[in-house]
Design an enzyme around this catalytic site. Structure first.
Site, PDB file in Angstrom:
ATOM      1  N   GLU A 159       0.829  -1.200   0.000  1.00 27.20           N
ATOM      2  CA  GLU A 159       0.000   0.000   0.000  1.00 27.20           C
ATOM      3  C   GLU A 159       0.871   1.261   0.000  1.00 27.20           C
ATOM      4  O   GLU A 159       1.982   1.266   0.536  1.00 27.20           O
ATOM      5  CB  GLU A 159      -0.917   0.009   1.229  1.00 27.20           C
ATOM      6  CG  GLU A 159      -1.974  -1.079   1.152  1.00 27.20           C
ATOM      7  CD  GLU A 159      -3.029  -0.982   2.241  1.00 27.20           C
ATOM      8  OE1 GLU A 159      -4.182  -1.297   1.952  1.00 27.20           O
ATOM      9  OE2 GLU A 159      -2.708  -0.601   3.377  1.00 27.20           O
TER      10      GLU A 159
ATOM     11  N   CYS B   2       3.619   8.551   0.783  1.00 27.90           N
ATOM     12  CA  CYS B   2       4.168   7.662   1.802  1.00 27.90           C
ATOM     13  C   CYS B   2       4.361   6.302   1.150  1.00 27.90           C
ATOM     14  O   CYS B   2       3.384   5.656   0.767  1.00 27.90           O
ATOM     15  CB  CYS B   2       3.149   7.600   2.947  1.00 27.90           C
ATOM     16  SG  CYS B   2       3.599   6.451   4.244  1.00 27.90           S
TER      17      CYS B   2
ATOM     18  N   CYS C 176       6.651  -6.735   7.249  1.00 28.33           N
ATOM     19  CA  CYS C 176       7.692  -6.157   8.102  1.00 28.33           C
ATOM     20  C   CYS C 176       8.038  -7.155   9.188  1.00 28.33           C
ATOM     21  O   CYS C 176       7.174  -7.893   9.656  1.00 28.33           O
ATOM     22  CB  CYS C 176       7.157  -4.871   8.747  1.00 28.33           C
ATOM     23  SG  CYS C 176       8.390  -3.990   9.733  1.00 28.33           S
TER      24      CYS C 176
ATOM     25  N   CYS D  34       6.398  -4.287  15.866  1.00 30.55           N
ATOM     26  CA  CYS D  34       5.834  -3.299  16.797  1.00 30.55           C
ATOM     27  C   CYS D  34       4.362  -3.646  17.057  1.00 30.55           C
ATOM     28  O   CYS D  34       3.598  -3.878  16.116  1.00 30.55           O
ATOM     29  CB  CYS D  34       5.933  -1.887  16.213  1.00 30.55           C
ATOM     30  SG  CYS D  34       7.620  -1.389  15.842  1.00 30.55           S
TER      31      CYS D  34
ATOM     32  N   CYS E  59       1.261  -1.725  15.345  1.00 27.26           N
ATOM     33  CA  CYS E  59       1.323  -1.438  13.903  1.00 27.26           C
ATOM     34  C   CYS E  59       0.748  -2.584  13.070  1.00 27.26           C
ATOM     35  O   CYS E  59       1.135  -3.742  13.254  1.00 27.26           O
ATOM     36  CB  CYS E  59       2.775  -1.183  13.508  1.00 27.26           C
ATOM     37  SG  CYS E  59       2.969  -0.783  11.767  1.00 27.26           S
TER      38      CYS E  59
ATOM     39  N   CYS F 160      -1.003   6.456   9.814  1.00 27.05           N
ATOM     40  CA  CYS F 160       0.211   5.798  10.296  1.00 27.05           C
ATOM     41  C   CYS F 160      -0.126   4.468  10.947  1.00 27.05           C
ATOM     42  O   CYS F 160      -0.990   4.405  11.820  1.00 27.05           O
ATOM     43  CB  CYS F 160       0.903   6.636  11.360  1.00 27.05           C
ATOM     44  SG  CYS F 160       1.597   8.123  10.754  1.00 27.05           S
TER      45      CYS F 160
HETATM   46  N1  SAH Z   1       9.471   0.882  10.039  1.00 30.62           N
HETATM   47  C1  SAH Z   1       9.588   2.318   9.959  1.00 30.62           C
HETATM   48  C2  SAH Z   1       8.690   2.877   8.912  1.00 30.62           C
HETATM   49  C3  SAH Z   1       7.217   2.775   9.228  1.00 30.62           C
HETATM   50  S1  SAH Z   1       6.671   4.367   9.419  1.00 30.62           S
HETATM   51  C4  SAH Z   1       9.365   2.924  11.330  1.00 30.62           C
HETATM   52  O1  SAH Z   1       9.085   2.191  12.253  1.00 30.62           O
HETATM   53  O2  SAH Z   1       9.552   4.121  11.474  1.00 30.62           O
HETATM   54  C5  SAH Z   1       5.162   4.247  10.147  1.00 30.62           C
HETATM   55  C6  SAH Z   1       5.078   5.150  11.337  1.00 30.62           C
HETATM   56  O3  SAH Z   1       3.779   4.964  11.948  1.00 30.62           O
HETATM   57  C7  SAH Z   1       6.080   4.791  12.401  1.00 30.62           C
HETATM   58  O4  SAH Z   1       6.454   5.940  13.113  1.00 30.62           O
HETATM   59  C8  SAH Z   1       5.265   3.880  13.274  1.00 30.62           C
HETATM   60  O5  SAH Z   1       5.827   3.690  14.537  1.00 30.62           O
HETATM   61  C9  SAH Z   1       3.963   4.615  13.300  1.00 30.62           C
HETATM   62  N2  SAH Z   1       2.829   3.789  13.710  1.00 30.62           N
HETATM   63  C10 SAH Z   1       2.687   2.460  13.596  1.00 30.62           C
HETATM   64  N3  SAH Z   1       1.492   2.064  14.074  1.00 30.62           N
HETATM   65  C11 SAH Z   1       0.866   3.183  14.484  1.00 30.62           C
HETATM   66  C12 SAH Z   1      -0.403   3.436  15.052  1.00 30.62           C
HETATM   67  N4  SAH Z   1      -1.270   2.447  15.272  1.00 30.62           N
HETATM   68  N5  SAH Z   1      -0.725   4.719  15.353  1.00 30.62           N
HETATM   69  C13 SAH Z   1       0.140   5.725  15.096  1.00 30.62           C
HETATM   70  N6  SAH Z   1       1.351   5.541  14.554  1.00 30.62           N
HETATM   71  C14 SAH Z   1       1.712   4.292  14.260  1.00 30.62           C
END
Ligand code: SAH
Length: 348
Positions: A92, A105, A112, A116, A119, A333
């Site tokens: 996506e 984006c 991945c 986390c 996410c 995000c």
């Molecule tokens: N792997 C990289 C790139 C992904 S960016 C990273 O971790 O930075 C996606 C961004 O959205 C990251 O900052 C991630 O931590 C954040 N993110 C993931 N799940 C989220 C959520 N449920 N709510 C808000 N931000 C989230």
């Protein structure tokens, strides 16, 4: 075997064309067709002889990624694409429309492996890295589809960009090449969950990209609960790498902090965060955590978000609350997925 021509650097292309008996200036012409005019067919390269175009077609292919779904937010015109790759995998990509231009984006991996807990991108596991042409193709395809140029690129889609270091670096080189798409590095942001060794490698390259760190917690105890990467690279090591990056490049670090109700959003957490990053050339982006269906985290209240920002500000840390875009199409995000199943919203 045909070569993925969109993934070749300018120098690699020149070398391969030279090996086919072509003069040096050919690389410049072909590179411009691929990255500036962004054609998808060698037949469209009309200033080249028919024989040469046929020779190109025999030796190379132009990687095309297909739009399988396109969702447009009714709230803010955010566009989410579901792209299908050559091997049938999906990723996506989101385009955000701002007054100052379009931001995209992009994803860097299919799935991945960082795990986390908040996410969605990590839930269906990891399949493979994206090639440089697949990362670029997300941009070129959106530009073709929208009939508009993209002015900012954020590597914040599915995947961990620094876990796909070489392909991401080649992608950046291609995107910024003056003979091609020529996008300035200052218009690119790379977001990482904190792979410390790779941050030092990136700093060595001294690119002008913005480094964004997904921090999300003020201490190791909390961070390790939601981000497994923290057990390998704890916060002190991560912040040391950030300082090295800022020193080397002169670029301000951007910290992402998703606020989860009752978990990491108290004024005491804000103070702890401020004390750790004080003195660094940095900025904090606060994001009320976005809902994903596998988890029942609640987003912090507006009041807690505001209070958190105030504590940071009064400790001398620059902070902004990020507006969430594309909420009705799960484009925010952490909501991007690699799986074709289970996608809501209206299909256009
Ligand atoms: N792997 C990289 C790139 C992904 S960016 C990273 O971790 O930075 C996606 C961004 O959205 C990251 O900052 C991630 O931590 C954040 N993110 C993931 N799940 C989220 C959520 N449920 N709510 C808000 N931000 C989230």
């Amino acid at each position: 075997m045909q070569t993925d021509i969109l993934s070749l650097t300018y120098e690699e292309l020149a070398e391969k064309l030279g090996a086919l008996g072509q003069p040096k200036y050919r690389a410049k012409q072909v590179f411009a067709w691929l990255h500036s005019k962004q054609v998808l067919d060698f037949a469209q390269m009309t200033n080249l002889s028919i024989q040469f175009r046929e020779q190109l077609g025999k030796n190379f292919y132009i990687n095309e990624i297909k739009i399988r779904k396109k969702l447009v937010s009714q709230l803010d015109d955010t566009v989410k694409y579901l792209y299908e790759l050559r091997d049938g995998e999906f990723v996506e990509t989101v385009v955000m429309r701002y007054h100052h231009g379009n931001s995209i984006c992009v994803s860097t991996q299919v799935g991945c492996r960082m795990g986390c807990s908040f996410c969605a991108s990590t839930k269906a596991g990891f399949v493979r890295h994206l090639t440089p042409s697949e990362i670029l193709g997300q941009i070129y395809t959106a530009e073709r589809d929208l009939g508009e140029k993209i002015s900012n690129v954020v590597l914040m889609g599915i995947g961990e960009p620094l876990d796909n270091f070489n392909n991401v670096l080649t992608f950046l080189e291609l995107l910024s090449h003056p003979e091609g798409r020529n996008l300035g590095m200052r218009h690119v942001t790379l977001s990482t969950c904190g792979l410390v060794d790779q941050i030092y490698r990136l700093a060595e390259k001294n690119l002008q990209i913005t480094l964004s760190i997904s921090l999300h917690a003020p201490n190791d105890g909390l961070r390790s609960q939601t981000m497994p990467v923290n057990r390998r690279y704890p916060i002190d090591e991560l912040l040391a790498a950030c300082r090295a990056y800022a020193d080397r490049t002169g670029r301000r670090i951007s910290f992402e902090y998703a606020l989860i109700d009752g978990f990491n959003d108290s004024p005491a957490h804000a103070k702890e965060l401020a004390s750790r990053i004080r003195g660094m050339l940095c900025h904090v982006n606060l994001i009320p955590v976005n809902r994903i269906e596998e988890r029942d985290y609640a987003s912090s209240s507006q009041q807690s978000v505001k209070r958190f920002a105030q504590v940071l500000e009064s400790s001398g840390i620059n902070a902004t609350v990020r507006r969430t875009l594309g909420q009705d199409i799960n484009a925010a995000c952490g909501q991007l997925r690699r799986d074709e199943k289970d996608r809501g919203g209206c299909v256009l």
